[in-house]
Design an enzyme around this catalytic site. Structure first.
Site, PDB file in Angstrom:
ATOM      1  N   ASP A  98       0.859  -1.186   0.000  1.00 43.06           N
ATOM      2  CA  ASP A  98       0.000   0.000   0.000  1.00 43.06           C
ATOM      3  C   ASP A  98       0.903   1.247   0.000  1.00 43.06           C
ATOM      4  O   ASP A  98       1.820   1.349   0.819  1.00 43.06           O
ATOM      5  CB  ASP A  98      -0.862  -0.057   1.285  1.00 43.06           C
ATOM      6  CG  ASP A  98      -1.989   0.945   1.289  1.00 43.06           C
ATOM      7  OD1 ASP A  98      -2.363   1.432   0.216  1.00 43.06           O
ATOM      8  OD2 ASP A  98      -2.512   1.221   2.394  1.00 43.06           O
ATOM      9  N   HIS A  99       0.657   2.164  -0.912  1.00 36.36           N
ATOM     10  CA  HIS A  99       1.414   3.424  -0.974  1.00 36.36           C
ATOM     11  C   HIS A  99       2.932   3.263  -1.039  1.00 36.36           C
ATOM     12  O   HIS A  99       3.660   3.862  -0.239  1.00 36.36           O
ATOM     13  CB  HIS A  99       1.061   4.331   0.210  1.00 36.36           C
ATOM     14  CG  HIS A  99      -0.312   4.906   0.120  1.00 36.36           C
ATOM     15  ND1 HIS A  99      -0.655   5.893  -0.776  1.00 36.36           N
ATOM     16  CD2 HIS A  99      -1.443   4.601   0.786  1.00 36.36           C
ATOM     17  CE1 HIS A  99      -1.940   6.174  -0.655  1.00 36.36           C
ATOM     18  NE2 HIS A  99      -2.448   5.404   0.283  1.00 36.36           N
ATOM     19  N   HIS A 120      -8.139   9.642   3.958  1.00 37.47           N
ATOM     20  CA  HIS A 120      -7.447   8.715   4.860  1.00 37.47           C
ATOM     21  C   HIS A 120      -7.762   8.998   6.340  1.00 37.47           C
ATOM     22  O   HIS A 120      -8.023  10.134   6.703  1.00 37.47           O
ATOM     23  CB  HIS A 120      -5.931   8.807   4.658  1.00 37.47           C
ATOM     24  CG  HIS A 120      -5.463   8.186   3.372  1.00 37.47           C
ATOM     25  ND1 HIS A 120      -4.637   8.844   2.485  1.00 37.47           N
ATOM     26  CD2 HIS A 120      -5.708   6.973   2.827  1.00 37.47           C
ATOM     27  CE1 HIS A 120      -4.393   8.049   1.450  1.00 37.47           C
ATOM     28  NE2 HIS A 120      -5.030   6.910   1.626  1.00 37.47           N
ATOM     29  N   HIS A 130      -9.280   4.536  -2.060  1.00 36.54           N
ATOM     30  CA  HIS A 130      -8.554   4.531  -0.782  1.00 36.54           C
ATOM     31  C   HIS A 130      -9.414   5.232   0.267  1.00 36.54           C
ATOM     32  O   HIS A 130     -10.423   5.842  -0.049  1.00 36.54           O
ATOM     33  CB  HIS A 130      -7.235   5.303  -0.943  1.00 36.54           C
ATOM     34  CG  HIS A 130      -6.167   4.490  -1.587  1.00 36.54           C
ATOM     35  ND1 HIS A 130      -4.979   4.227  -0.970  1.00 36.54           N
ATOM     36  CD2 HIS A 130      -6.116   3.864  -2.783  1.00 36.54           C
ATOM     37  CE1 HIS A 130      -4.235   3.474  -1.769  1.00 36.54           C
ATOM     38  NE2 HIS A 130      -4.898   3.248  -2.883  1.00 36.54           N
ATOM     39  N   GLY A 131      -8.955   5.179   1.513  1.00 33.44           N
ATOM     40  CA  GLY A 131      -9.589   5.974   2.569  1.00 33.44           C
ATOM     41  C   GLY A 131     -11.075   5.718   2.695  1.00 33.44           C
ATOM     42  O   GLY A 131     -11.865   6.650   2.854  1.00 33.44           O
ATOM     43  N   ASN A 148     -10.270   0.146  -0.030  1.00 35.81           N
ATOM     44  CA  ASN A 148      -9.301   0.030   1.063  1.00 35.81           C
ATOM     45  C   ASN A 148      -9.925   0.380   2.412  1.00 35.81           C
ATOM     46  O   ASN A 148     -10.527   1.442   2.572  1.00 35.81           O
ATOM     47  CB  ASN A 148      -8.141   1.014   0.837  1.00 35.81           C
ATOM     48  CG  ASN A 148      -7.258   0.609  -0.327  1.00 35.81           C
ATOM     49  OD1 ASN A 148      -7.554  -0.335  -1.049  1.00 35.81           O
ATOM     50  ND2 ASN A 148      -6.167   1.326  -0.501  1.00 35.81           N
ATOM     51  N   ILE A 149      -9.758  -0.533   3.362  1.00 34.08           N
ATOM     52  CA  ILE A 149     -10.323  -0.331   4.696  1.00 34.08           C
ATOM     53  C   ILE A 149      -9.243  -0.624   5.731  1.00 34.08           C
ATOM     54  O   ILE A 149      -8.731  -1.745   5.794  1.00 34.08           O
ATOM     55  CB  ILE A 149     -11.554  -1.236   4.898  1.00 34.08           C
ATOM     56  CG1 ILE A 149     -12.674  -0.806   3.930  1.00 34.08           C
ATOM     57  CG2 ILE A 149     -12.039  -1.172   6.354  1.00 34.08           C
ATOM     58  CD1 ILE A 149     -13.810  -1.780   3.817  1.00 34.08           C
ATOM     59  N   ASP A 150      -8.881   0.387   6.498  1.00 27.80           N
ATOM     60  CA  ASP A 150      -7.837   0.235   7.509  1.00 27.80           C
ATOM     61  C   ASP A 150      -8.348   0.715   8.870  1.00 27.80           C
ATOM     62  O   ASP A 150      -8.392  -0.030   9.843  1.00 27.80           O
ATOM     63  CB  ASP A 150      -6.591   1.031   7.073  1.00 27.80           C
ATOM     64  CG  ASP A 150      -5.396   0.796   7.988  1.00 27.80           C
ATOM     65  OD1 ASP A 150      -5.521   0.021   8.956  1.00 27.80           O
ATOM     66  OD2 ASP A 150      -4.329   1.364   7.738  1.00 27.80           O
ATOM     67  N   SER A 151      -8.809   1.954   8.939  1.00 24.17           N
ATOM     68  CA  SER A 151      -9.227   2.537  10.217  1.00 24.17           C
ATOM     69  C   SER A 151     -10.310   1.714  10.917  1.00 24.17           C
ATOM     70  O   SER A 151     -10.295   1.587  12.144  1.00 24.17           O
ATOM     71  CB  SER A 151      -9.748   3.968  10.014  1.00 24.17           C
ATOM     72  OG  SER A 151      -8.700   4.796   9.564  1.00 24.17           O
TER      73      SER A 151
HETATM   74 ZN   LIG Z   1      -4.395   5.070   0.805  1.00 22.78          ZN
END
Ligand SMILES: [Zn+2]
Length: 333
Positions: free
Chosen positions: A94-95, A190, A232-233, A275-278
């Site tokens: 990622d990134h 993000h 993203h985000g 994209n799922i992170d948080s």
């Molecule tokens: Zn991102």
């Protein structure tokens, strides 16, 4: 040199083709720990979904690249052990911010990389992306590029303001760079604080953020029919997790995400990776805070990491089934 195929991983090409044609999106979950990996694999196996496990530069700094690669290899074997004969698991960078980092990942078992040249001038973004594509394609590794800038903070990626992707640039960019998929900016952001309350409208006591720029997405789709688009985000920052964190001693103010309804709509378009992170961070922290508050005598990490893993798994399954629609979409079950 470790090739991803030897680890049982796959690249994104076929799964994206099916996702665009089928009107759903593949989940891309960030991971840093064994518990996150286990939760992702359990959720993907239970729902029979392809899945992208992604690693940021920050994750590599935290957990070490070699360990993360072996966790991804373990993920494939674990999925098989759980009864999934043909798992489709991508290990994605990622990134990536340089050719050298992308090359290092390609040489060490990643099946997909992102080269993020979105902060560079347009021509430099094309040149850098093309350099990564030329290297990656020799090993059948797929490459995600980015055009347009997202606001927000995520690990080492941050920008104060967003710049929407310009639809008039996408044909030239994708043709000349040769990228396999394109991350665009249409209003996602993000982190867990995607919008200020001032940017939102109050509807029935809930702060609703400005809608995504679907007009731009549709224009891009018209210019690049069938081309895989990435968002993203795209965490939704569930209020029940935020409330649990705050109830048990946390202090998260004005955390605001992307409404799931909008992500559901995007999934039906050429958007084929979300994209799922948080949301995973929130699910993990909420469960740990709750457990420790209710069991102040516990000090064995397994006691609080187990409910944390369960809570993340529940969240991943919810995203797969109710938001992205990738359940039951493995080529072979
Ligand atoms: Zn991102």
């Amino acid at each position: 040199m470790v090739n991803y195929k030897d680890l049982g991983l796959v690249n994104t090409r076929e799964m994206f083709k099916r996702a665009v044609a089928g009107g759903y999106a593949i989940p891309a979950f960030n991971f840093n720990t064994m518990e996150q990996m286990q939760a992702i694999v359990m959720a993907a196996v239970e729902t029979k979904s392809p899945v992208i496990m992604q690693v940021s530069k920050g994750a590599r700094n935290y957990a070490n690249g070699t360990i993360l690669r072996n966790l991804a290899k373990g993920a494939v074997e674990y999925a098989k052990e759980l009864g999934c004969e043909h798992p489709e698991i991508v290990l994605h960078l990622d990134h990536g911010d340089s050719f050298e980092l992308c090359k290092e990942c390609i040489d060490n078992g990643f099946s997909s990389v992102m080269i993020d040249g979105s902060s560079l001038p347009y021509e430099e973004n094309i040149a850098l992306t093309k350099k990564v594509v030329d290297y990656a394609h020799q090993f059948d590794v797929t490459v995600e590029a980015e055009l347009g800038v997202l606001a927000g903070v995520e690990d080492e990626v941050s920008s104060a303001e967003s710049h929407y992707t310009k639809p008039e640039e996408v044909i030239d960019f994708s043709t000349r760079s040769g990228c396999d998929s394109l991350a665009i900016s249409i209003g996602t952001s993000h982190g867990a604080h995607k919008f200020t309350p001032e940017q939102c409208t109050l509807v029935n006591g809930v702060l609703v953020p400005p809608p995504l720029a679907f007009d731009i997405l549709h224009e891009i789709e018209k210019k690049l029919p069938g081309f895989p688009i990435v968002l993203h985000g795209s965490s939704s920052v569930p209020m029940d997790e935020v409330n649990t964190i705050n109830k048990y001693g946390g202090h998260l103010e004005a955390a605001i995400g992307i409404p799931e309804e909008q992500l559901r709509e995007a999934s039906k378009s050429a958007v084929c990776k979300i994209n799922i992170d948080s949301d995973s961070r929130l699910a993990m922290t909420a469960a740990i805070r709750k457990h420790l508050a209710e069991h102040p005598g516990d000090f064995d990490p397994r006691q609080y990491l187990k409910p944390a893993r369960e809570n993340m798994k529940k969240m991943y399954i919810h995203k797969i089934v109710n938001v992205l629609g990738s359940d039951g979409k493995l080529a072979q079950c």
